[in-house]
Design a protein around this motif. Structure first.
Motif, PDB file in Angstrom:
ATOM      1  N   PHE A 155      11.556  -1.021   1.059  1.00 35.43           N
ATOM      2  CA  PHE A 155      10.312  -0.256   1.126  1.00 35.43           C
ATOM      3  C   PHE A 155       9.713  -0.173   2.525  1.00 35.43           C
ATOM      4  CE2 PHE A 155      10.813  -2.408  -2.977  1.00 35.43           C
ATOM      5  CZ  PHE A 155      10.921  -1.307  -3.809  1.00 35.43           C
ATOM      6  N   LYS A 156      10.476  -0.616   3.527  1.00 37.63           N
ATOM      7  CA  LYS A 156      10.001  -0.546   4.903  1.00 37.63           C
ATOM      8  C   LYS A 156       9.809   0.921   5.307  1.00 37.63           C
ATOM      9  CE  LYS A 156      11.079  -2.240   9.542  1.00 37.63           C
ATOM     10  NZ  LYS A 156      12.078  -2.962  10.382  1.00 37.63           N
ATOM     11  N   ASP A 207       4.663  -3.454 -11.428  1.00 39.68           N
ATOM     12  CA  ASP A 207       3.805  -4.583 -11.054  1.00 39.68           C
ATOM     13  C   ASP A 207       4.375  -5.371  -9.878  1.00 39.68           C
ATOM     14  OD1 ASP A 207       2.018  -3.921 -13.014  1.00 39.68           O
ATOM     15  OD2 ASP A 207       2.721  -5.396 -14.474  1.00 39.68           O
ATOM     16  N   LYS A 208       5.692  -5.556  -9.898  1.00 45.90           N
ATOM     17  CA  LYS A 208       6.322  -6.321  -8.804  1.00 45.90           C
ATOM     18  C   LYS A 208       6.200  -5.576  -7.479  1.00 45.90           C
ATOM     19  CE  LYS A 208      10.309  -8.872  -7.219  1.00 45.90           C
ATOM     20  NZ  LYS A 208      11.494  -9.643  -7.594  1.00 45.90           N
ATOM     21  N   ILE A 209       6.407  -4.254  -7.514  1.00 50.85           N
ATOM     22  CA  ILE A 209       6.303  -3.467  -6.291  1.00 50.85           C
ATOM     23  C   ILE A 209       4.888  -3.578  -5.721  1.00 50.85           C
ATOM     24  CG2 ILE A 209       6.332  -1.117  -5.349  1.00 50.85           C
ATOM     25  CD1 ILE A 209       8.517  -0.487  -7.439  1.00 50.85           C
ATOM     26  N   LYS A 210       3.895  -3.532  -6.576  1.00 50.22           N
ATOM     27  CA  LYS A 210       2.497  -3.615  -6.125  1.00 50.22           C
ATOM     28  C   LYS A 210       2.186  -4.972  -5.499  1.00 50.22           C
ATOM     29  CE  LYS A 210       0.548  -0.306  -9.421  1.00 50.22           C
ATOM     30  NZ  LYS A 210      -0.331  -0.148 -10.619  1.00 50.22           N
ATOM     31  N   CYS A 211       2.944  -5.994  -5.893  1.00 49.10           N
ATOM     32  CA  CYS A 211       2.677  -7.354  -5.383  1.00 49.10           C
ATOM     33  C   CYS A 211       3.500  -7.698  -4.140  1.00 49.10           C
ATOM     34  CB  CYS A 211       2.961  -8.379  -6.484  1.00 49.10           C
ATOM     35  SG  CYS A 211       1.833  -8.277  -7.873  1.00 49.10           S
ATOM     36  N   LEU A 212       4.387  -6.826  -3.717  1.00 41.89           N
ATOM     37  CA  LEU A 212       5.217  -7.118  -2.539  1.00 41.89           C
ATOM     38  C   LEU A 212       4.393  -7.145  -1.252  1.00 41.89           C
ATOM     39  CD1 LEU A 212       8.425  -5.000  -3.311  1.00 41.89           C
ATOM     40  CD2 LEU A 212       8.220  -7.486  -3.331  1.00 41.89           C
ATOM     41  N   ASP A 243       9.965  14.959  -3.563  1.00 45.05           N
ATOM     42  CA  ASP A 243       8.642  14.794  -2.954  1.00 45.05           C
ATOM     43  C   ASP A 243       8.311  13.343  -2.613  1.00 45.05           C
ATOM     44  OD1 ASP A 243       6.112  15.942  -2.158  1.00 45.05           O
ATOM     45  OD2 ASP A 243       5.227  15.037  -3.956  1.00 45.05           O
ATOM     46  N   VAL A 244       9.322  12.453  -2.608  1.00 38.09           N
ATOM     47  CA  VAL A 244       9.066  11.040  -2.314  1.00 38.09           C
ATOM     48  C   VAL A 244      10.026  10.540  -1.234  1.00 38.09           C
ATOM     49  CG1 VAL A 244       8.176  10.546  -4.633  1.00 38.09           C
ATOM     50  CG2 VAL A 244      10.627  10.260  -4.162  1.00 38.09           C
ATOM     51  N   ASP A 245       9.747   9.331  -0.748  1.00 37.02           N
ATOM     52  CA  ASP A 245      10.601   8.723   0.280  1.00 37.02           C
ATOM     53  C   ASP A 245      11.719   7.883  -0.320  1.00 37.02           C
ATOM     54  OD1 ASP A 245       8.830   9.646   2.392  1.00 37.02           O
ATOM     55  OD2 ASP A 245       7.452   8.085   1.717  1.00 37.02           O
ATOM     56  N   LEU A 246      11.518   7.438  -1.555  1.00 36.04           N
ATOM     57  CA  LEU A 246      12.482   6.542  -2.200  1.00 36.04           C
ATOM     58  C   LEU A 246      12.380   6.700  -3.707  1.00 36.04           C
ATOM     59  CD1 LEU A 246      13.233   2.857  -1.330  1.00 36.04           C
ATOM     60  CD2 LEU A 246      12.503   3.394  -3.649  1.00 36.04           C
ATOM     61  N   ASN A 252       0.834  -1.199   0.000  1.00 34.42           N
ATOM     62  CA  ASN A 252       0.000   0.000   0.000  1.00 34.42           C
ATOM     63  C   ASN A 252       0.874   1.257   0.000  1.00 34.42           C
ATOM     64  OD1 ASN A 252      -2.250   1.639   0.113  1.00 34.42           O
ATOM     65  ND2 ASN A 252      -2.379   1.544   2.358  1.00 34.42           N
ATOM     66  N   VAL A 253       1.405   1.593  -1.177  1.00 34.31           N
ATOM     67  CA  VAL A 253       2.239   2.783  -1.322  1.00 34.31           C
ATOM     68  C   VAL A 253       1.788   3.552  -2.560  1.00 34.31           C
ATOM     69  CG1 VAL A 253       4.281   1.796  -0.207  1.00 34.31           C
ATOM     70  CG2 VAL A 253       3.978   1.551  -2.688  1.00 34.31           C
TER      71      VAL A 253
END
Length: 280
Positions: A251-252, A275-280, A208-211, A2-3
Motif C-alpha cells: 500500500f506504499k 478492518d485490517k487495512i484500516k489498522c495498518l 479508478d483505483v491504485d490497487l 489514510n486511504v
C-alpha cells in the motif's frame, strides 16, 4: 492507514452460494452427526472449515464410508450418474445445487432428448461443467473457442454459469459465421446474472483505483476470473484468501484501494480484510 477503500457492489456471496451455505448450516443444526458434503460445498476453505467445526465434512466419494446418514449436494452440482448412485445408497440427500446450474442441467437434458448436439461453453475440468455434461448426451462437447467438433447438424448451445458474457458473445459470433454448416442452432442463456454484474462492477472500480484486492479461494474459478480481469486492466492486483496474506508494503503510495470478492467469499472475511487495512 489514510486511504480510500471502494468495495465493489455485489462482492461476495451470490444467490446460489448463499442458498447452499444456508442449507448446510441449517442441516448442521438439525443433525449432530453423519452429515457430509460430496466435495466442498463451495470453493472457499474458510467456510468449509467452519462447517467442519459443526460436524459437516466434505468427502470426495462414499466408498468405504459407513457413518454417512445425510449427504448435501454441493452448489456446483454433481453428475447424473453419481446422483442416481447416491439415491440407491439409502442416504438422506439434500440438494444444494445452484438453481442456475440446475437450469443448465435441465436444458442440456431436454436438448439431448430432442436430438440436438449439446455444446457447452466453459471449462471442461470444472465440476459444474462435468455435472452439466453428464446430462447432455453422448454427442455433447465442451468448448472454450468457436471451434466445434461437428457431430450433428442441429446444435444447442448453453454456458457454464460463471463464464464472462464478453467471451460467450465472441464465441457465438464465431459460430454464427459458420452458419451454413448447420441445419439449426439454438442458444440458451444459462449465465448467472450475479456473476455478470460483479464482473461489470469490478471492471468499473478497477479502472479508478491504485490497487485491487480480490478476495476468495485460490481454487475458485470465478475469483480467479476477477483477478485476471483486474490484471488485464493494468491495475496492481493481489488475490488473497484472508488477512494473513496482506503485506503493508503493498500500500506504499496508494491513495485508493478497490476490493472485490468471488461468489464463495463470506461477508465476514471481507469485513476482516477491510478492518485490517484500516489498522495498518
Amino acid at each position: 492507514m489514510n486511504v480510500e477503500i471502494v468495495l465493489v457492489e455485489g462482492a461476495g456471496f451470490c444467490f446460489g452460494v448463499k442458498r447452499a451455505i444456508d442449507i448446510a448450516f441449517k442441516v448442521a443444526k438439525k443433525h449432530k452427526d453423519g452429515v457430509f458434503t460430496l466435495g466442498p460445498i463451495i470453493h472457499n476453505p474458510q467456510v468449509v472449515e467452519k462447517l467442519k467445526e459443526l460436524g459437516v465434512n466434505p468427502i470426495e466419494d462414499t466408498n468405504g464410508q459407513t457413518n454417512i446418514k445425510t449427504l448435501i449436494i454441493r452448489a456446483h452440482g454433481i453428475s447424473k450418474d453419481k446422483l442416481e448412485e447416491l439415491k440407491k445408497g439409502g442416504y438422506e440427500i439434500i440438494d444444494a445445487t445452484c438453481p442456475f446450474v440446475r437450469k443448465a442441467q435441465k436444458i442440456a437434458a431436454k436438448l439431448s432428448s430432442e436430438g440436438y448436439q449439446v455444446v457447452i461453453i466453459g471449462d471442461k475440468e470444472h465440476p459444474e461443467v462435468k455435472g452439466i455434461y453428464s446430462y447432455a448426451g453422448d454427442n455433447a462437447v465442451v468448448i472454450s473457442s468457436d471451434e466445434i467438433p461437428i457431430l450433428n447438424k442441429k446444435i444447442g448451445i448453453i454456458q457454464q454459469t460463471t463464464q464472462p458474457f464478453s467471451k460467450v458473445k465472441d464465441i457465438l459470433k464465431g459460430i454464427i459465421k459458420s452458419l451454413n454448416e448447420f441445419e439449426e442452432i439454438r442458444t440458451f442463456n444459462t449465465l448467472c446474472n450475479f456473476t455478470a454484474k460483479r464482473l461489470e462492477s469490478t471492471e468499473k472500480v478497477a479502472k479508478d483505483v491504485d490497487l485491487m484486492l480480490v478476495i476468495g479461494g485460490k481454487n475458485s474459478a470465478n475469483t480467479t476470473q476477477l483477478a485476471n480481469l483486474c490484471r488485464n486492466i493494468g491495475v496492481k492486483t493481489y488475490h488473497i484468501e484472508d488477512t494473513k496474506e496482506i503485506e503493508r508494503e503493498w500500500f506504499k503510495n496508494v491513495k485508493k484501494i478497490g476490493i472485490t470478492a468471488g461468489a464463495s467469499t463470506p461477508q465476514w472475511i471481507i469485513n476482516q480484510i477491510i478492518d485490517k487495512i484500516k489498522c495498518l
